[in-house]
Structure formats: structure tokens, C-alpha cells
Design a protein around this motif. Structure first.
Motif, PDB file in Angstrom:
ATOM      1  N   ASN A 142      -5.601 -37.219  43.789  1.00 30.31           N
ATOM      2  CA  ASN A 142      -6.229 -38.031  42.742  1.00 30.31           C
ATOM      3  C   ASN A 142      -7.739 -38.157  42.857  1.00 30.31           C
ATOM      4  OD1 ASN A 142      -5.934 -39.447  40.328  1.00 30.31           O
ATOM      5  ND2 ASN A 142      -5.822 -41.429  41.341  1.00 30.31           N
ATOM      6  N   TYR A 143      -8.378 -37.331  43.678  1.00 30.89           N
ATOM      7  CA  TYR A 143      -9.842 -37.372  43.745  1.00 30.89           C
ATOM      8  C   TYR A 143     -10.455 -36.096  43.164  1.00 30.89           C
ATOM      9  CZ  TYR A 143      -9.655 -41.661  46.438  1.00 30.89           C
ATOM     10  OH  TYR A 143      -9.448 -42.969  46.815  1.00 30.89           O
ATOM     11  N   ASP A 144      -9.721 -35.476  42.248  1.00 28.69           N
ATOM     12  CA  ASP A 144     -10.204 -34.242  41.625  1.00 28.69           C
ATOM     13  C   ASP A 144     -10.252 -34.368  40.101  1.00 28.69           C
ATOM     14  OD1 ASP A 144      -7.505 -34.411  41.196  1.00 28.69           O
ATOM     15  OD2 ASP A 144      -7.033 -32.349  41.816  1.00 28.69           O
ATOM     16  N   ARG A 145     -10.380 -35.609  39.607  1.00 29.81           N
ATOM     17  CA  ARG A 145     -10.351 -35.823  38.159  1.00 29.81           C
ATOM     18  C   ARG A 145     -11.524 -36.679  37.697  1.00 29.81           C
ATOM     19  NH1 ARG A 145      -4.170 -35.679  35.993  1.00 29.81           N
ATOM     20  NH2 ARG A 145      -3.436 -34.121  37.492  1.00 29.81           N
ATOM     21  N   GLY A 146     -12.712 -36.072  37.710  1.00 25.21           N
ATOM     22  CA  GLY A 146     -13.871 -36.727  37.142  1.00 25.21           C
ATOM     23  C   GLY A 146     -13.869 -36.567  35.637  1.00 25.21           C
ATOM     24  N   PHE A 147     -14.990 -36.858  35.000  1.00 27.67           N
ATOM     25  CA  PHE A 147     -15.072 -36.723  33.542  1.00 27.67           C
ATOM     26  C   PHE A 147     -14.749 -35.296  33.106  1.00 27.67           C
ATOM     27  CE2 PHE A 147     -17.917 -40.437  34.215  1.00 27.67           C
ATOM     28  CZ  PHE A 147     -17.235 -41.345  33.413  1.00 27.67           C
ATOM     29  N   TYR A 148     -15.141 -34.337  33.945  1.00 27.69           N
ATOM     30  CA  TYR A 148     -14.756 -32.935  33.726  1.00 27.69           C
ATOM     31  C   TYR A 148     -13.883 -32.501  34.897  1.00 27.69           C
ATOM     32  CZ  TYR A 148     -18.593 -32.723  30.324  1.00 27.69           C
ATOM     33  OH  TYR A 148     -19.422 -32.931  29.243  1.00 27.69           O
ATOM     34  N   ASN A 149     -12.769 -31.854  34.590  1.00 29.55           N
ATOM     35  CA  ASN A 149     -11.880 -31.374  35.645  1.00 29.55           C
ATOM     36  C   ASN A 149     -10.955 -30.318  35.056  1.00 29.55           C
ATOM     37  OD1 ASN A 149      -9.100 -32.720  34.908  1.00 29.55           O
ATOM     38  ND2 ASN A 149     -10.648 -34.330  34.650  1.00 29.55           N
ATOM     39  N   LYS A 150     -10.099 -29.749  35.890  1.00 24.00           N
ATOM     40  CA  LYS A 150      -9.222 -28.662  35.456  1.00 24.00           C
ATOM     41  C   LYS A 150      -7.809 -29.139  35.123  1.00 24.00           C
ATOM     42  CE  LYS A 150     -11.827 -25.204  38.066  1.00 24.00           C
ATOM     43  NZ  LYS A 150     -11.808 -24.155  39.119  1.00 24.00           N
ATOM     44  N   HIS A 151      -7.609 -30.445  35.045  1.00 30.87           N
ATOM     45  CA  HIS A 151      -6.276 -30.992  34.805  1.00 30.87           C
ATOM     46  C   HIS A 151      -6.107 -31.589  33.410  1.00 30.87           C
ATOM     47  CE1 HIS A 151      -5.439 -30.480  39.072  1.00 30.87           C
ATOM     48  NE2 HIS A 151      -6.599 -31.070  39.320  1.00 30.87           N
ATOM     49  N   THR A 152      -7.151 -32.209  32.903  1.00 33.82           N
ATOM     50  CA  THR A 152      -7.037 -32.866  31.600  1.00 33.82           C
ATOM     51  C   THR A 152      -8.374 -32.807  30.862  1.00 33.82           C
ATOM     52  OG1 THR A 152      -6.568 -34.950  30.448  1.00 33.82           O
ATOM     53  CG2 THR A 152      -7.586 -35.118  32.615  1.00 33.82           C
ATOM     54  N   ARG A 153      -8.272 -32.746  29.547  1.00 30.98           N
ATOM     55  CA  ARG A 153      -9.464 -32.829  28.702  1.00 30.98           C
ATOM     56  C   ARG A 153      -9.369 -34.050  27.793  1.00 30.98           C
ATOM     57  NH1 ARG A 153     -11.083 -26.616  26.789  1.00 30.98           N
ATOM     58  NH2 ARG A 153     -11.894 -25.955  28.830  1.00 30.98           N
ATOM     59  N   GLY A 154      -8.884 -35.138  28.367  1.00 26.77           N
ATOM     60  CA  GLY A 154      -8.709 -36.349  27.585  1.00 26.77           C
ATOM     61  C   GLY A 154      -9.991 -36.877  26.969  1.00 26.77           C
ATOM     62  N   TYR A 155     -11.118 -36.610  27.628  1.00 26.96           N
ATOM     63  CA  TYR A 155     -12.402 -37.088  27.120  1.00 26.96           C
ATOM     64  C   TYR A 155     -13.012 -36.151  26.073  1.00 26.96           C
ATOM     65  CZ  TYR A 155     -13.768 -41.341  29.588  1.00 26.96           C
ATOM     66  OH  TYR A 155     -13.871 -42.651  29.998  1.00 26.96           O
ATOM     67  N   GLU A 156     -12.352 -35.049  25.762  1.00 24.21           N
ATOM     68  CA  GLU A 156     -12.951 -34.096  24.819  1.00 24.21           C
ATOM     69  C   GLU A 156     -13.296 -34.725  23.468  1.00 24.21           C
ATOM     70  OE1 GLU A 156     -12.425 -29.486  23.308  1.00 24.21           O
ATOM     71  OE2 GLU A 156     -10.730 -30.515  24.252  1.00 24.21           O
ATOM     72  N   PRO A 157     -12.400 -35.505  22.825  1.00 26.56           N
ATOM     73  CA  PRO A 157     -12.793 -36.107  21.544  1.00 26.56           C
ATOM     74  C   PRO A 157     -13.946 -37.087  21.678  1.00 26.56           C
ATOM     75  CG  PRO A 157     -10.657 -36.952  22.269  1.00 26.56           C
ATOM     76  CD  PRO A 157     -10.989 -35.797  23.149  1.00 26.56           C
ATOM     77  N   VAL A 158     -14.060 -37.746  22.827  1.00 28.26           N
ATOM     78  CA  VAL A 158     -15.195 -38.642  23.062  1.00 28.26           C
ATOM     79  C   VAL A 158     -16.494 -37.845  23.050  1.00 28.26           C
ATOM     80  CG1 VAL A 158     -16.288 -40.173  24.747  1.00 28.26           C
ATOM     81  CG2 VAL A 158     -13.817 -40.303  24.362  1.00 28.26           C
ATOM     82  N   MET A 159     -16.512 -36.763  23.806  1.00 22.95           N
ATOM     83  CA  MET A 159     -17.742 -35.990  23.951  1.00 22.95           C
ATOM     84  C   MET A 159     -18.116 -35.250  22.671  1.00 22.95           C
ATOM     85  SD  MET A 159     -17.267 -34.666  27.859  1.00 22.95           S
ATOM     86  CE  MET A 159     -16.863 -35.840  29.161  1.00 22.95           C
ATOM     87  N   THR A 160     -17.134 -34.656  22.025  1.00 17.82           N
ATOM     88  CA  THR A 160     -17.448 -33.921  20.794  1.00 17.82           C
ATOM     89  C   THR A 160     -17.861 -34.869  19.676  1.00 17.82           C
ATOM     90  OG1 THR A 160     -15.093 -33.876  20.195  1.00 17.82           O
ATOM     91  CG2 THR A 160     -15.968 -31.970  21.375  1.00 17.82           C
ATOM     92  N   ASN A 161     -17.207 -36.012  19.565  1.00 16.64           N
ATOM     93  CA  ASN A 161     -17.584 -36.962  18.514  1.00 16.64           C
ATOM     94  C   ASN A 161     -18.992 -37.503  18.724  1.00 16.64           C
ATOM     95  OD1 ASN A 161     -15.172 -36.661  17.196  1.00 16.64           O
ATOM     96  ND2 ASN A 161     -14.316 -38.619  17.812  1.00 16.64           N
TER      97      ASN A 161
END
Length: 417
Positions: A188-207
């Protein structure tokens, strides 16, 4: 910021619950909680990843029958129905911060105090970590006269040097802790704002980038020079971000804070107003990565513009020698990079400056009338669009873009990467 409605008080945060936790904390089974006053610690919109509540308590014990009063802070997750919770849960932020306060930070504090020989605090004391409620109760450091600097005025050189000194000790302690306790940061220490597991923040960043692009229509010079470049980054923001946080062989890596900006640092001052200590708070995005991401994020969001634009090489040098000294004190066995190599590592993570300065920093300094929330950032409805447009149409931000965009462009960060 607008006067936003606070999040509701958690139903489980009762007098009996708090009394039970305080009995353990104060090591007194006779403690009786006489009064409990619960108030929001910050307004909705001041923090996009959690809810902060201040509890004022009065209590008595058999040992001391006089009524005593003090304050604590309670940090909780958003309610399940809140759209922010569905994004954040994918990043493991709540379980990670509980692990930090319960297991990691006490060990790092011992290293800093005993081996780096710095007796000053590095984090707020923990009263209780409760995984059943996803909550943490902290000491209220305002009682020790710690306070947060102004997010709008940012930090001068004296405050910046102090943060970098404390950050170097934090990074050194994280690196040697990983050496001594193999695998301690594996889960659980490999999931910063950018990581290889999830792009949950993508709509935040693109918007946010799309709102920035729309704001450029109000400035002919910026529109002509930068709008097409910002529009292109929208399609590549996650790839560039993930590339900027990929650890390469030979990189110096450690435990980073992950969300290091003005509001996540508290300062203590002497009688003449000079800062004497800085402590870090909010470890939800702590991640195993290059310390360069902490530096980029901090420089882009939290220091005076003249320092950000003209003094970064010197600030990196200042941090580097503090880090090198701390690593030697803890007898770090790994490779300590040269200053030249560390400057290259900082340069390789430079897209983090785009992310922090063009997407998150505008939210951090927003002082408009719209209610701020992660849900509104993700929303493409009228209310969400109005909020995002207001963020990027603030006069101070529009003026700052005339400094920030050329600075990023000169580094080649707005072109194909």
C-alpha cells in the motif's frame, strides 16, 4: 474560501466512545468525561481528502479530582455516498495513513531523535487509531502554539529552509527504516496520485486542465501561445504523470510525504516570530518514491514565486546536503547519489511540477465564492463547471500564469515528452 457547509458529525463519535479512548491514552481507568463539544475543524472545501473535527473535552480522574480541559482533532473519511470516497478508496489512503500513525511514524521519530539527534517533533502525537471507524484522534498542536502558514502568502526563504531540513530528516529516516525492516513499505505504499494500479484521479486532472484551457480564452497572449499545448496535455496527463513517478535502477528512493504543501506543514515560532520547528501532517498519500516528487510538489505549491522561479537549484543543493548528512548519521548502507546525479533525478521527475502548479495549486489558493469539493471537480454539471471556471478565472491566478507557463515551457514540459 466560501462559508461551506461542514460535513456531518460522525454518529459513532459519542461521549462514551471518546471516554473509552481517553482512558487508554491517559492510562486512567477512572477517567470520567464530563463534557464533550464537537465542532468542524475546517470547512468543507479546505481539505479534499478527509474530514477534520475538533473535540473539546473536560474530564476528571481519581488521581486529580479537578476538572481538566483540553482539545483533540479527529480525522475521518468521507461518507460512502460522497463521490470523493469512491475515488480515494482506490488509493488506499485511509488505511495507509492509519498505518503511518500507528506503525511507521513512531519508528521514524525515534530515528530522527536518537540517531540524527534532532529532538524536535516531526508529527502530531496520536491518541487513537481505530480501523473499525477509519478514524484517527490526534493531539491538537495548536495547544503548543503550532500553526499553519497562510496558503495564499506562501513561504519565505526562512520557512522554506526549515521545511527542507525537516524533510531531509524524514526522507533519511524512511530510507534506513526500509533497510532495517525489509518489506515494511511493501504493501500500500505504491499508490500516489500517479501509479500503475489505478487512474481514479484521471477525471480530476483532465477536468482541471480543461478548465485551465477555457480560462486562456480570456487572455489573448496566453491563448495564442499555450492553449493548444494545454489541450494536448489533457490526453497525456496520466501517461506523463506515471512516467514521472516510475523508479529507475540507481535512483535514490525513500518514503515520501506525497502531499507536501503549505496546509500540511505546521510551524512553531520563537518570541521574535522566527520559525523554530516544522512538523508534517496528513500522510494519506505517502508513497515509496523519489524525494524529488516531494520537492517538486512543495516548490510548485508552497513557496514565494521568486524562490520557485529563480532559486530551485540552490534549494535542491540545500536539501541535498541536509539529506546526505542525515543519511550518514543513520549509517545508511545504500548508495547516496552525488549532487549532480540528484539534480538529474529531480529533472527526470519534472512533470510533477506541471501537475502540482497547473492542476492542484489553483485549488489550493482558491478564494472565490463557489463551494469547493472533489465532487464538483469531477462533475461536468452546471455547478461543477461553474466552480472549476471560477477557480481558473481568479485574477491572482491569471496573473500568475504569465509566470508559471513560460517557466514550465522553458523546461520543455509543455511539449511532447
Amino acid at each position: 474560501m466560501p462559508e461551506d457547509k461542514p460535513h456531518p458529525i460522525p454518529s459513532w463519535l459519542t461521549k462514551d466512545y471518546v471516554q473509552e479512548k481517553l482512558r487508554v491514552y491517559f492510562k486512567s481507568d477512572s477517567l470520567i468525561l464530563e463534557t464533550l463539544d464537537i465542532k468542524p475543524a475546517i470547512a468543507n472545501g479546505e481539505n479534499y481528502a478527509s474530514v477534520m473535527t475538533r473535540i473539546n473535552v473536560e474530564y476528571t480522574t481519581m488521581e486529580s479530582r479537578e476538572k481538566q480541559a483540553t482539545n483533540f482533532l479527529v480525522k475521518t473519511t468521507f461518507a460512502d455516498k460522497d463521490p470523493a470516497a469512491h475515488v480515494l478508496i482506490k488509493y488506499g489512503v485511509y488505511t495507509r495513513e492509519m498505518d503511518m500513525y500507528q506503525r511507521i511514524l513512531p519508528k521514524m521519530a525515534d530515528l530522527v531523535r536518537e540517531e540524527i539527534r534532532d529532538p524536535r517533533r516531526i508529527f502530531a502525537g496520536t491518541v487513537n487509531v481505530d480501523r473499525s471507524t477509519d478514524s484517527i484522534i490526534f493531539e491538537d498542536l495548536s495547544l503548543e502554539h503550532y500553526k499553519v502558514a497562510c496558503r495564499l502568502k506562501k513561504l519565505d526563504l526562512e520557512h522554506t529552509h526549515l521545511v527542507l531540513e525537516k524533510l531531509a530528516s524524514f526522507h533519511a529516516a524512511g530510507a534506513v527504516l526500509a533497510e532495517r525492516e525489509k518489506g515494511i513499505f511493501k504493501d500500500n505504499y505504491d499508490r500516489g496520485f500517479y501509479n500503475k494500479h489505478t487512474r481514479g484521479y484521471e477525471p480530476v486532472m483532465t477536468n482541471l486542465l480543461k478548465a485551465l484551457s477555457r480560462s486562456l480564452n480570456l487572455d489573448e497572449e496566453l491563448h495564442h501561445r499555450y492553449q493548444a499545448k494545454i489541450d494536448r496535455i489533457v490526453d497525456h496527463v496520466m501517461v506523463y504523470g506515471e512516467r514521472s513517478t516510475t523508479n529507475n535502477p540507481g535512483d535514490f528512493v525513500t518514503l515520501t510525504h506525497g502531499d507536501l504543501w503549505t496546509t500540511n506543514v505546521m510551524f512553531q515560532y520563537d518570541g521574535k516570530g522566527h520559525p523554530t520547528n516544522a512538523i508534517f501532517i496528513d500522510f494519506q498519500f505517502s508513497v515509496w518514491n523519489s524525494p524529488a516528487i516531494d520537492l517538486h510538489y512543495f516548490f510548485a505549491t508552497s513557496i514565494h514565486d521568486n524562490l520557485r522561479l529563480h532559486n530551485q537549484p540552490e534549494l535542491i543543493q540545500f536539501y541535498y546536503y541536509k539529506l546526505k548528512d542525515a543519511l550518514k548519521k543513520v549509517k545508511y548502507a545504500g548508495n547516496i547519489p552525488t549532487l549532480f546525479d540528484f539534480q538529474l533525478q529531480f529533472r527526470a521527475r519534472a512533470f510533477y511540477a506541471v501537475f502540482a502548479s497547473l492542476m492542484f495549486e489553483p485549488l489550493m489558493v482558491y478564494n472565490g465564492k463557489e463551494e469547493a469539493s472533489l465532487a464538483k471537480i469531477m462533475s461536468e454539471g452546471k455547478s461543477g463547471m461553474r466552480f472549476k471556471d471560477d477557480v481558473f478565472q481568479q485574477e491572482a491566478l491569471r496573473k500568475k500564469l504569465h509566470l508559471t507557463l513560460p517557466h514550465l515551457e522553458q523546461w520543455g514540459l509543455l511539449d511532447d515528452m
